[in-house]
Design a protein around this motif. Structure first.
Motif, mmCIF file in Angstrom:
data_model
loop_
_atom_site.group_PDB
_atom_site.id
_atom_site.type_symbol
_atom_site.label_atom_id
_atom_site.label_comp_id
_atom_site.label_asym_id
_atom_site.label_seq_id
_atom_site.Cartn_x
_atom_site.Cartn_y
_atom_site.Cartn_z
ATOM 1 N N PRO A 33 2.541 8.629 -1.222
ATOM 2 C CA PRO A 33 1.422 8.086 -1.999
ATOM 3 C C PRO A 33 0.963 6.782 -1.348
ATOM 4 O O PRO A 33 1.721 6.155 -0.607
ATOM 5 N N SER A 34 -0.270 6.382 -1.610
ATOM 6 C CA SER A 34 -0.738 5.092 -1.104
ATOM 7 C C SER A 34 -1.699 4.534 -2.138
ATOM 8 O O SER A 34 -2.323 5.292 -2.867
ATOM 9 N N GLN A 35 -1.787 3.223 -2.210
ATOM 10 C CA GLN A 35 -2.739 2.684 -3.167
ATOM 11 C C GLN A 35 -3.671 1.673 -2.520
ATOM 12 O O GLN A 35 -3.268 0.891 -1.670
ATOM 13 N N TYR A 36 -4.898 1.729 -2.929
ATOM 14 C CA TYR A 36 -5.941 0.864 -2.372
ATOM 15 C C TYR A 36 -6.389 -0.130 -3.431
ATOM 16 O O TYR A 36 -7.008 0.232 -4.415
ATOM 17 N N THR A 37 -6.038 -1.386 -3.217
ATOM 18 C CA THR A 37 -6.489 -2.443 -4.110
ATOM 19 C C THR A 37 -7.151 -3.511 -3.235
ATOM 20 O O THR A 37 -7.142 -3.397 -2.009
ATOM 21 N N GLN A 53 0.823 -1.208 0.000
ATOM 22 C CA GLN A 53 0.000 0.000 0.000
ATOM 23 C C GLN A 53 0.862 1.266 0.000
ATOM 24 O O GLN A 53 0.473 2.283 -0.562
ATOM 25 N N TYR A 54 2.022 1.154 0.635
ATOM 26 C CA TYR A 54 2.906 2.321 0.776
ATOM 27 C C TYR A 54 4.221 2.069 0.032
ATOM 28 O O TYR A 54 4.704 0.943 -0.013
ATOM 29 N N THR A 73 -6.654 10.006 -4.963
ATOM 30 C CA THR A 73 -6.188 9.546 -6.280
ATOM 31 C C THR A 73 -5.614 8.130 -6.170
ATOM 32 O O THR A 73 -5.637 7.371 -7.130
ATOM 33 N N GLY A 74 -5.115 7.776 -4.994
ATOM 34 C CA GLY A 74 -4.599 6.416 -4.790
ATOM 35 C C GLY A 74 -5.713 5.415 -4.544
ATOM 36 O O GLY A 74 -5.461 4.217 -4.425
ATOM 37 N N GLY A 75 -6.955 5.914 -4.423
ATOM 38 C CA GLY A 75 -8.093 5.005 -4.303
ATOM 39 C C GLY A 75 -8.650 4.853 -2.902
ATOM 40 O O GLY A 75 -9.449 3.947 -2.649
ATOM 41 N N SER A 100 -4.600 -4.782 -0.848
ATOM 42 C CA SER A 100 -3.962 -3.889 0.128
ATOM 43 C C SER A 100 -4.942 -3.246 1.097
ATOM 44 O O SER A 100 -4.554 -2.433 1.921
ATOM 45 N N ARG A 134 -0.654 10.370 4.058
ATOM 46 C CA ARG A 134 -1.272 10.093 2.752
ATOM 47 C C ARG A 134 -2.220 11.153 2.254
ATOM 48 O O ARG A 134 -2.582 11.165 1.085
#
Ligand SMILES: Nc1nc2c(ncn2[C@@H]2O[C@H](COP(=O)(O)OP(=O)(O)OP(=O)(O)O)[C@@H](O)[C@H]2O)c(=O)[nH]1
Ligand SMILES: [Mg+2]
Length: 253
Positions: free
Chosen positions: A202-206, A93-94, A126-128, A209, A118
């Motif tokens: 930034p971080s992303q959400y999938t 995620q990070y 934007t990362g979800g 994650s 974040r």
């Protein structure tokens, strides 16, 4: 090593077999001395993958929770002689590439705690990051800033770096075994007067994650409010809590 300090990354893991390799691949090996993974009795092959990557693996004999998993992380990191400890979730995620930036702020003794934040510049969305999490994050942060008397951009990121002294001196064994552990640690850092810095991350959400749903977020939010309440009660000398007791509260070592 960074500026003569031993850097240890700790990964509290739970069902992270799909993302662990990708996360580990991006850990800057020239700076990081060792990576410890604590597996909270995952149902997948997390521990096997971790061993294959050559990580220092520790497995809980039963599922104990996210906070309990971190307690194990920090104990092992101190035992291994860490000067700087970075908590990185193995769910990709990070960005692990920020480790040197975060660690250097501690090694140069500018800060004692550094958060990978974040929410600045609209990055989380934007990362979800789901809208409800973003709103809860903003509301809790607003309230907590008032109650704790700081001005942080968020208190809820899972990307953090600590000096050895912070981990060794705070009574973190008094904290929850659940998700609110993270928040309690920050309240303690404020209470004990440690310098907290932030690095935009930034971080992303999938699907891989992010697993904490609405219900767990509400439980967490309630825990955050209780934590801030205890902070103020202790600060105003109305009552004492072991979580904020530097002498009698249980420490990691
Ligand atoms: N020990 C333990 N760890 C868990 C459990 N559920 C999630 N985790 C870990 O806790 C961390 C955070 O959980 P996530 O599902 O990634 O949470 P998230 O939805 O990304 O949450 P935010 O980052 O706060 O938005 C991850 O490193 C998970 O591996 C659990 O039941 N037990
Ligand atoms: Mg996550």
């Amino acid at each position: 090593m960074l500026n003569g300090k031993k850097i240890i990354v700790v990964m509290p893991a739970y069902n992270a077999e799909k993302t662990l390799r990708k996360t580990f691949d991006e850990v800057p090996k020239d700076v990081v001395d060792s990576v410890i993974l604590t597996d909270d009795y995952s149902m997948d092959r997390t521990a096997e993958v971790a061993r294959g990557l050559g990580l220092d693996v520790h497995i809980h004999d039963k599922n104990k929770g996210y906070g309990a998993n971190q307690k194990t992380c920090y104990k092992l990191a101190l035992e291994k002689g860490a000067d700087i400890i970075i908590m990185l979730h193995p769910d990709y995620q990070y960005p692990p590439k920020l480790i040197p930036a975060m660690a250097s702020l501690i090694s140069l003794e500018v800060f004692d705690v550094v958060l990978g934040t974040r929410v600045l510049n609209g990055m989380a969305r934007t990362g979800g990051m789901p809208f409800f999490k973003y709103v809860i994050n903003k509301i809790l942060t607003f309230i907590e800033n008032i109650m704790l008397g700081r001005n942080l951009s968020e208190y809820h990121t899972g990307y953090r770096a600590f000096s050895r002294e912070v981990i060794a001196s705070m009574p973190i064994m008094e904290n929850s075994d659940d998700f609110v552990f993270d928040n309690q640690m920050l309240a303690q850092a404020v209470y004990f007067g440690y310098r907290i810095g932030e690095v935009t991350s930034p971080s992303q959400y999938t699907n891989e994650s992010s697993s904490i749903g609405f219900r767990a977020s509400v439980v967490y939010s309630f825990g955050v409010m209780v934590t801030s309440g205890k902070f103020l009660i202790q600060k105003w000398n109305l009552r004492k809590f072991l979580m904020f007791d530097g002498r009698d509260g249980r420490k990691v070592l």
